[in-house]
Motif scaffolding. Structure first.
Motif, PDB file in Angstrom:
ATOM      1  N   UNK A 270       0.841  -1.202   0.000  1.00 47.49           N
ATOM      2  CA  UNK A 270       0.000   0.000   0.000  1.00 47.49           C
ATOM      3  C   UNK A 270       0.876   1.253   0.000  1.00 47.49           C
ATOM      4  N   UNK A 271       1.928   1.249   0.827  1.00 47.94           N
ATOM      5  CA  UNK A 271       2.849   2.397   0.891  1.00 47.94           C
ATOM      6  C   UNK A 271       3.481   2.637  -0.476  1.00 47.94           C
ATOM      7  N   UNK A 272       3.914   1.562  -1.136  1.00 47.79           N
ATOM      8  CA  UNK A 272       4.534   1.671  -2.448  1.00 47.79           C
ATOM      9  C   UNK A 272       3.563   2.273  -3.467  1.00 47.79           C
ATOM     10  N   UNK A 273       2.333   1.787  -3.483  1.00 49.96           N
ATOM     11  CA  UNK A 273       1.335   2.307  -4.416  1.00 49.96           C
ATOM     12  C   UNK A 273       1.040   3.771  -4.139  1.00 49.96           C
ATOM     13  N   UNK A 274       0.925   4.114  -2.853  1.00 51.44           N
ATOM     14  CA  UNK A 274       0.640   5.503  -2.482  1.00 51.44           C
ATOM     15  C   UNK A 274       1.788   6.416  -2.877  1.00 51.44           C
ATOM     16  N   UNK A 275       3.024   5.952  -2.681  1.00 49.68           N
ATOM     17  CA  UNK A 275       4.193   6.748  -3.041  1.00 49.68           C
ATOM     18  C   UNK A 275       4.233   7.018  -4.542  1.00 49.68           C
ATOM     19  N   UNK A 276       3.903   6.007  -5.331  1.00 51.80           N
ATOM     20  CA  UNK A 276       3.880   6.194  -6.793  1.00 51.80           C
ATOM     21  C   UNK A 276       2.794   7.196  -7.193  1.00 51.80           C
ATOM     22  N   UNK A 294      11.343   9.023  -0.618  1.00 54.32           N
ATOM     23  CA  UNK A 294      11.922   7.819   0.001  1.00 54.32           C
ATOM     24  C   UNK A 294      10.853   7.083   0.796  1.00 54.32           C
ATOM     25  N   UNK A 295      10.830   5.765   0.673  1.00 54.58           N
ATOM     26  CA  UNK A 295       9.917   4.948   1.477  1.00 54.58           C
ATOM     27  C   UNK A 295      10.710   3.805   2.101  1.00 54.58           C
ATOM     28  N   UNK A 296      10.286   3.408   3.271  1.00 59.70           N
ATOM     29  CA  UNK A 296      10.958   2.304   3.987  1.00 59.70           C
ATOM     30  C   UNK A 296      10.388   0.967   3.527  1.00 59.70           C
ATOM     31  N   UNK A 297      11.270   0.032   3.269  1.00 60.04           N
ATOM     32  CA  UNK A 297      10.875  -1.314   2.855  1.00 60.04           C
ATOM     33  C   UNK A 297      11.275  -2.300   3.944  1.00 60.04           C
ATOM     34  N   UNK A 313       6.498  -2.688 -12.003  1.00 58.83           N
ATOM     35  CA  UNK A 313       5.145  -2.618 -12.558  1.00 58.83           C
ATOM     36  C   UNK A 313       4.374  -1.431 -12.005  1.00 58.83           C
ATOM     37  N   UNK A 314       4.555  -1.142 -10.724  1.00 56.69           N
ATOM     38  CA  UNK A 314       3.877  -0.011 -10.095  1.00 56.69           C
ATOM     39  C   UNK A 314       4.389   1.312 -10.670  1.00 56.69           C
ATOM     40  N   UNK A 315       5.697   1.385 -10.883  1.00 60.21           N
ATOM     41  CA  UNK A 315       6.301   2.598 -11.455  1.00 60.21           C
ATOM     42  C   UNK A 315       5.779   2.846 -12.870  1.00 60.21           C
ATOM     43  N   UNK A 316       5.728   1.785 -13.655  1.00 53.80           N
ATOM     44  CA  UNK A 316       5.248   1.921 -15.035  1.00 53.80           C
ATOM     45  C   UNK A 316       3.752   2.244 -15.083  1.00 53.80           C
TER      46      UNK A 316
END
Length: 457
Positions: A270-276, A294-297, A313-316
């Motif tokens: 969810x954090x990754x999607x929100x960051x994108x 920057x996001x923490x993984x 895939x999320x970035x694209x």
């Protein structure tokens, strides 16, 4: 007394269970404190009564020992009242360890008719210590727990006593054995009940965490990152959980629980999607289009199968510049140092994603991380900031870390900067990027956007 204690504990735990607005850590601390106070209070009453009895019997050695341990128990109770919870419980656990052991060795000598009973106090101390260890782990606490369990097993399975022991008279053991057994059992029940309440609260928290994703209760807050000229270059996205009843739950309360119950991969996605999404929004405005995020993984998230493909895939999908997304990994990931981990990192790096090594220097940092992994940034932990100004050795260590990073063409960011003195000290040491309360605390998306124009261009 058991009835009133049970009611008190339930009243302490019920604010979370009944969804009243109360901090999760405060609830756990209060119920643990109540349990510790109750056990100490029982010990005090127990010691006082026996002190009077042994004084009448003119057994002054036992009287003096009872008085000594009573005074220590009173001090541990005082520590609990001034909110020094760990210290108070540690001291009470020492009493619940040393007193039974000394009594077993010198006075509570097992006979054919009457078994040893003083060691029955040991499990109560071990359980309280375990609850305190879960709250605030420490090596001393761990040792006390192990010693309590070991001594309980030893005295339960043997009749060992020292040669100079002074066995209690049989008439005292006849009645005293039952009293000690009842009191020790009561204390064990109190400790177990406290543990059960803690598990009940944690299970409720886990249920709420599972609902948080579907009910959109998570938020990202943003803390500015600047360069040596104090120009805004990006932000770190920090996870916040806005509970509908409890308000903002501290990350220290729910992140460890989420890790234990394997919820971090879903939260991390969810954090990754929100960051994108945020980077996509920023790309449409002149003031924010070049800012990094920057996001923490977490280790669990990074080690998921096809994690790297998911990121790309999320970035694209959101059509963002991959170079503006920075994934902060911890040494938990770096310590794996296995081929698959390094392969994931190189895959991400080839597709333009930046990798940052978070809290560098706080754990088992190794230069092999920097040699084998495609890291583009290292973050110096805030713990070095104060030390670097106050201690020459720490200052030299930080200077060395910065120099190594720069020599390897890495960007070096120091976090936790709160004063201008700290900023200029690290700037003069050639540090290139900074983060801290000096430029802003973590803030909501709208507040961050409002602050952007106030930074240097």
């Amino acid at each position: 007394m058991t009835k009133y204690f049970t009611v008190d504990l339930f009243m302490i735990a019920s604010p979370y269970l009944k969804k009243q607005k109360k901090n999760y850590s405060a609830v756990k601390d209060q119920q643990l404190t109540i349990a510790a106070k109750a056990n100490i209070f029982i010990c005090l009453i127990f010691c006082l009564l026996w002190t009077i009895y042994f004084a009448i019997a003119q057994m002054w050695l036992i009287v003096s020992m009872d008085i000594f341990f009573t005074l220590i128990s009173l001090f541990s109770l005082f520590l609990l009242y001034i909110r020094q919870i760990s210290a108070g419980i540690l001291l009470s656990q020492v009493v619940l360890l040393v007193f039974p052991v000394v009594f077993c060795l010198f006075f509570d000598v097992a006979s054919i008719d009457y078994p040893r009973v003083a060691h029955l106090f040991l499990p109560a101390g071990a359980i309280l210590g375990y609850l305190n260890y879960r709250r605030e782990p420490s090596f001393l606490q761990f040792i006390l727990i192990v010693l309590s369990i070991t001594c309980f097993i030893f005295f339960s399975g043997s009749s060992f006593n020292i040669s100079g022991a002074i066995p209690l008279p049989e008439n005292i053991r006849h009645h005293g054995g039952w009293i000690v057994t009842c009191v020790a059992t009561l204390m064990i029940c109190i400790s177990i009940y406290t543990m059960q309440l803690e598990m009940q609260i944690e299970n409720k928290l886990v249920q709420d965490l599972r609902l948080a994703l579907t009910k959109k209760q998570f938020e990202l807050f943003y803390q500015p990152q600047i360069d040596s000229s104090e120009t805004l270059i990006g932000a770190e996205a920090l996870l916040r959980w806005h509970h509908p009843v409890l308000g903002y739950v501290p990350t220290k309360d729910f992140i460890p629980v989420a890790e234990v119950h394997e919820l971090m991969p879903k939260i991390g996605e969810w954090v990754l999607a929100q960051a994108c999404c945020v980077l996509n929004q920023w790309s449409k405005k002149e003031q924010t289009k070049n800012l990094t995020l920057s996001i923490n993984i977490s280790a669990d998230h990074f080690m998921q199968p096809h994690f790297e493909q998911t990121v790309i895939g999320m970035v694209q999908k959101h059509g963002i510049n991959p170079a503006l997304l920075i994934l902060e990994i911890t040494e938990n990931i770096a310590l794996n140092n296995c081929a698959s981990m390094i392969e994931k990192m190189h895959f991400l790096s080839k597709h333009g994603i930046q990798l940052s090594l978070d809290d560098f220097g706080t754990g088992y940092s190794s230069l092999s991380y920097l040699q084998k992994m495609p890291i583009s940034q290292i973050k110096i932990d805030r713990s070095f900031v104060e030390a670097a100004l106050d201690d020459k050795r720490s200052n030299k260590l930080v200077t060395g870390i910065i120099k190594i990073g720069l020599d390897l063409n890495l960007r070096v960011l120091v976090e936790g900067i709160e004063t201008a003195e700290q900023f200029y000290a690290f700037k003069n040491n050639a540090c290139t990027e900074f983060q801290g309360y000096l430029w802003g605390c973590p803030m909501s998306f709208n507040d961050f956007i409002e602050q952007v124009p106030h930074f240097k261009k």
